[in-house]
Write a protein that holds these residues in place. Structure first.
Motif, PDB file in Angstrom:
ATOM      1  N   LEU A  86      67.986  48.525  57.623  1.00 33.39           N
ATOM      2  CA  LEU A  86      68.183  47.770  56.384  1.00 33.39           C
ATOM      3  C   LEU A  86      68.372  49.612  55.536  1.00 33.39           C
ATOM      4  O   LEU A  86      69.557  48.890  54.843  1.00 33.39           O
ATOM      5  CB  LEU A  86      67.268  47.541  54.725  1.00 33.39           C
ATOM      6  CG  LEU A  86      66.643  46.061  55.915  1.00 33.39           C
ATOM      7  CD1 LEU A  86      65.372  45.633  54.997  1.00 33.39           C
ATOM      8  CD2 LEU A  86      67.347  45.209  55.881  1.00 33.39           C
ATOM      9  N   LYS A  87      68.183  50.466  55.484  1.00 27.13           N
ATOM     10  CA  LYS A  87      68.709  51.109  54.391  1.00 27.13           C
ATOM     11  C   LYS A  87      68.892  52.544  54.643  1.00 27.13           C
ATOM     12  O   LYS A  87      67.309  53.294  56.132  1.00 27.13           O
ATOM     13  CB  LYS A  87      68.781  51.419  53.402  1.00 27.13           C
ATOM     14  CG  LYS A  87      68.560  52.289  52.234  1.00 27.13           C
ATOM     15  CD  LYS A  87      68.035  51.995  50.841  1.00 27.13           C
ATOM     16  CE  LYS A  87      69.159  53.076  50.072  1.00 27.13           C
ATOM     17  NZ  LYS A  87      68.067  52.961  48.795  1.00 27.13           N
ATOM     18  N   ILE A  88      68.887  53.595  55.202  1.00 29.94           N
ATOM     19  CA  ILE A  88      68.839  55.144  55.444  1.00 29.94           C
ATOM     20  C   ILE A  88      69.638  55.787  53.992  1.00 29.94           C
ATOM     21  O   ILE A  88      70.383  56.139  53.855  1.00 29.94           O
ATOM     22  CB  ILE A  88      69.991  55.117  56.983  1.00 29.94           C
ATOM     23  CG1 ILE A  88      69.633  54.513  57.699  1.00 29.94           C
ATOM     24  CG2 ILE A  88      69.761  56.921  56.663  1.00 29.94           C
ATOM     25  CD1 ILE A  88      70.174  55.082  59.429  1.00 29.94           C
ATOM     26  N   GLN A  89      68.387  56.971  54.470  1.00 27.27           N
ATOM     27  CA  GLN A  89      69.129  58.175  53.216  1.00 27.27           C
ATOM     28  C   GLN A  89      67.970  59.571  53.371  1.00 27.27           C
ATOM     29  O   GLN A  89      66.562  59.475  54.559  1.00 27.27           O
ATOM     30  CB  GLN A  89      67.783  57.844  52.422  1.00 27.27           C
ATOM     31  CG  GLN A  89      68.032  58.573  50.742  1.00 27.27           C
ATOM     32  CD  GLN A  89      67.228  57.952  49.640  1.00 27.27           C
ATOM     33  OE1 GLN A  89      66.238  56.725  49.139  1.00 27.27           O
ATOM     34  NE2 GLN A  89      67.297  58.580  48.679  1.00 27.27           N
ATOM     35  N   VAL A  90      68.715  60.201  53.603  1.00 24.71           N
ATOM     36  CA  VAL A  90      68.089  61.824  53.947  1.00 24.71           C
ATOM     37  C   VAL A  90      67.948  62.123  52.794  1.00 24.71           C
ATOM     38  O   VAL A  90      67.950  62.816  51.636  1.00 24.71           O
ATOM     39  CB  VAL A  90      69.906  62.550  54.044  1.00 24.71           C
ATOM     40  CG1 VAL A  90      69.108  63.666  54.849  1.00 24.71           C
ATOM     41  CG2 VAL A  90      70.223  61.776  55.323  1.00 24.71           C
ATOM     42  N   ILE A 123      57.506  58.635  61.380  1.00 19.64           N
ATOM     43  CA  ILE A 123      56.146  58.613  60.843  1.00 19.64           C
ATOM     44  C   ILE A 123      56.202  56.778  60.233  1.00 19.64           C
ATOM     45  O   ILE A 123      57.582  56.565  59.913  1.00 19.64           O
ATOM     46  CB  ILE A 123      55.714  59.161  59.619  1.00 19.64           C
ATOM     47  CG1 ILE A 123      55.101  60.669  60.140  1.00 19.64           C
ATOM     48  CG2 ILE A 123      54.722  58.701  59.326  1.00 19.64           C
ATOM     49  CD1 ILE A 123      54.755  61.667  58.972  1.00 19.64           C
ATOM     50  N   ALA A 124      55.983  56.046  60.633  1.00 15.64           N
ATOM     51  CA  ALA A 124      56.087  54.326  60.297  1.00 15.64           C
ATOM     52  C   ALA A 124      54.896  53.675  59.931  1.00 15.64           C
ATOM     53  O   ALA A 124      53.999  53.796  59.875  1.00 15.64           O
ATOM     54  CB  ALA A 124      56.500  54.177  62.167  1.00 15.64           C
ATOM     55  N   GLY A 125      55.812  52.867  58.769  1.00 20.34           N
ATOM     56  CA  GLY A 125      54.378  52.081  58.251  1.00 20.34           C
ATOM     57  C   GLY A 125      55.637  50.844  58.127  1.00 20.34           C
ATOM     58  O   GLY A 125      55.745  50.511  59.623  1.00 20.34           O
ATOM     59  N   VAL A 126      55.082  49.862  57.730  1.00 18.69           N
ATOM     60  CA  VAL A 126      55.285  48.311  58.234  1.00 18.69           C
ATOM     61  C   VAL A 126      56.637  48.090  57.989  1.00 18.69           C
ATOM     62  O   VAL A 126      57.469  47.492  58.522  1.00 18.69           O
ATOM     63  CB  VAL A 126      54.426  47.399  57.142  1.00 18.69           C
ATOM     64  CG1 VAL A 126      55.158  46.096  57.549  1.00 18.69           C
ATOM     65  CG2 VAL A 126      53.184  47.513  57.364  1.00 18.69           C
ATOM     66  N   ASP A 127      57.778  48.636  56.490  1.00 18.65           N
ATOM     67  CA  ASP A 127      59.090  48.352  56.558  1.00 18.65           C
ATOM     68  C   ASP A 127      59.179  49.913  56.257  1.00 18.65           C
ATOM     69  O   ASP A 127      60.715  49.455  55.725  1.00 18.65           O
ATOM     70  CB  ASP A 127      58.680  47.171  55.540  1.00 18.65           C
ATOM     71  CG  ASP A 127      58.325  47.546  53.674  1.00 18.65           C
ATOM     72  OD1 ASP A 127      57.686  48.179  54.236  1.00 18.65           O
ATOM     73  OD2 ASP A 127      58.725  47.053  53.231  1.00 18.65           O
ATOM     74  N   THR A 128      58.845  50.860  56.174  1.00 21.48           N
ATOM     75  CA  THR A 128      59.458  52.115  56.324  1.00 21.48           C
ATOM     76  C   THR A 128      58.864  52.932  57.620  1.00 21.48           C
ATOM     77  O   THR A 128      57.756  52.648  57.373  1.00 21.48           O
ATOM     78  CB  THR A 128      59.270  52.577  54.970  1.00 21.48           C
ATOM     79  OG1 THR A 128      59.283  51.588  53.866  1.00 21.48           O
ATOM     80  CG2 THR A 128      59.737  53.567  54.651  1.00 21.48           C
ATOM     81  N   LEU A 146      71.850  57.187  63.454  1.00 18.79           N
ATOM     82  CA  LEU A 146      71.868  56.367  63.399  1.00 18.79           C
ATOM     83  C   LEU A 146      72.429  55.245  62.192  1.00 18.79           C
ATOM     84  O   LEU A 146      72.503  54.047  62.594  1.00 18.79           O
ATOM     85  CB  LEU A 146      70.344  56.288  62.457  1.00 18.79           C
ATOM     86  CG  LEU A 146      69.113  57.057  62.321  1.00 18.79           C
ATOM     87  CD1 LEU A 146      67.755  56.953  61.868  1.00 18.79           C
ATOM     88  CD2 LEU A 146      68.260  56.301  63.582  1.00 18.79           C
ATOM     89  N   GLU A 147      73.333  55.511  61.397  1.00 11.89           N
ATOM     90  CA  GLU A 147      74.199  54.952  60.196  1.00 11.89           C
ATOM     91  C   GLU A 147      75.554  54.261  61.992  1.00 11.89           C
ATOM     92  O   GLU A 147      75.384  53.353  62.051  1.00 11.89           O
ATOM     93  CB  GLU A 147      75.463  55.199  59.969  1.00 11.89           C
ATOM     94  CG  GLU A 147      74.266  55.863  58.490  1.00 11.89           C
ATOM     95  CD  GLU A 147      73.879  54.739  57.726  1.00 11.89           C
ATOM     96  OE1 GLU A 147      74.164  53.367  58.085  1.00 11.89           O
ATOM     97  OE2 GLU A 147      73.188  54.534  56.315  1.00 11.89           O
TER      98      GLU A 147
END
Length: 151
Positions: A86-90, A123-128, A146-147
């Protein structure tokens, strides 16, 4: 000798000289001081995904299987990124990626399979999930990659 060391030695042997049979490989291992059975060598060949192919001198030899699966993994990664991200942020040398619920591990599994050299870890969580790169520049470049996959 441990299995991982023996298999590393096998990779080294087959890249340095033409080996066309398990018996030849076994002899080279014995010359290097490694005691192994034919069954062990056969298992190592299977686990290392060695294949027989013809070299430039028309000699049959064992080679490491160059996996076209990398392309398949990238295609699956791209599909997962399109579907889940949904969203990518550096943030400095890291990329924080928000996904659909339960999408983070799906994307990071494919990221890990592709094994991009600029990605140190995920490193992965549920939605991040977080992608850790070696530098801010690599993080920026990889975020752009990725974009592009989202398009």
């Amino acid at each position: 000798m441990k299995k991982i060391q023996r298999q590393a030695l096998i990779r080294q042997i087959i890249t340095e000289k033409p080996i066309s049979t398990q018996e030849e490989l076994l002899l080279c291992l014995q010359d290097a001081g490694v005691t192994a059975t034919q069954a062990t060598i056969s298992r190592d060949i299977r686990e290392l995904k060695l294949v027989k192919s013809t070299d430039e001198n028309k000699q049959v030899r064992y080679n490491l299987f160059s996996q076209p699966a990398e392309t398949l993994h990238e295609e699956r990664l791209q599909a997962a990124v399109k579907r889940e991200v949904l969203k990518i942020q550096v943030v400095q040398f890291m990329i924080v990626v928000l996904t659909e619920k339960d999408g983070a591990d799906v994307v990071t599994n494919w990221l890990d399979e592709v094994a991009y050299p600029e990605v140190v870890a995920t490193i992965a969580g549920v939605d991040t999930f977080i992608v850790i790169c070696r530098s801010e520049e690599e993080a920026q470049d990889f975020a752009e990659k990725l974009e592009r996959m989202r398009e």
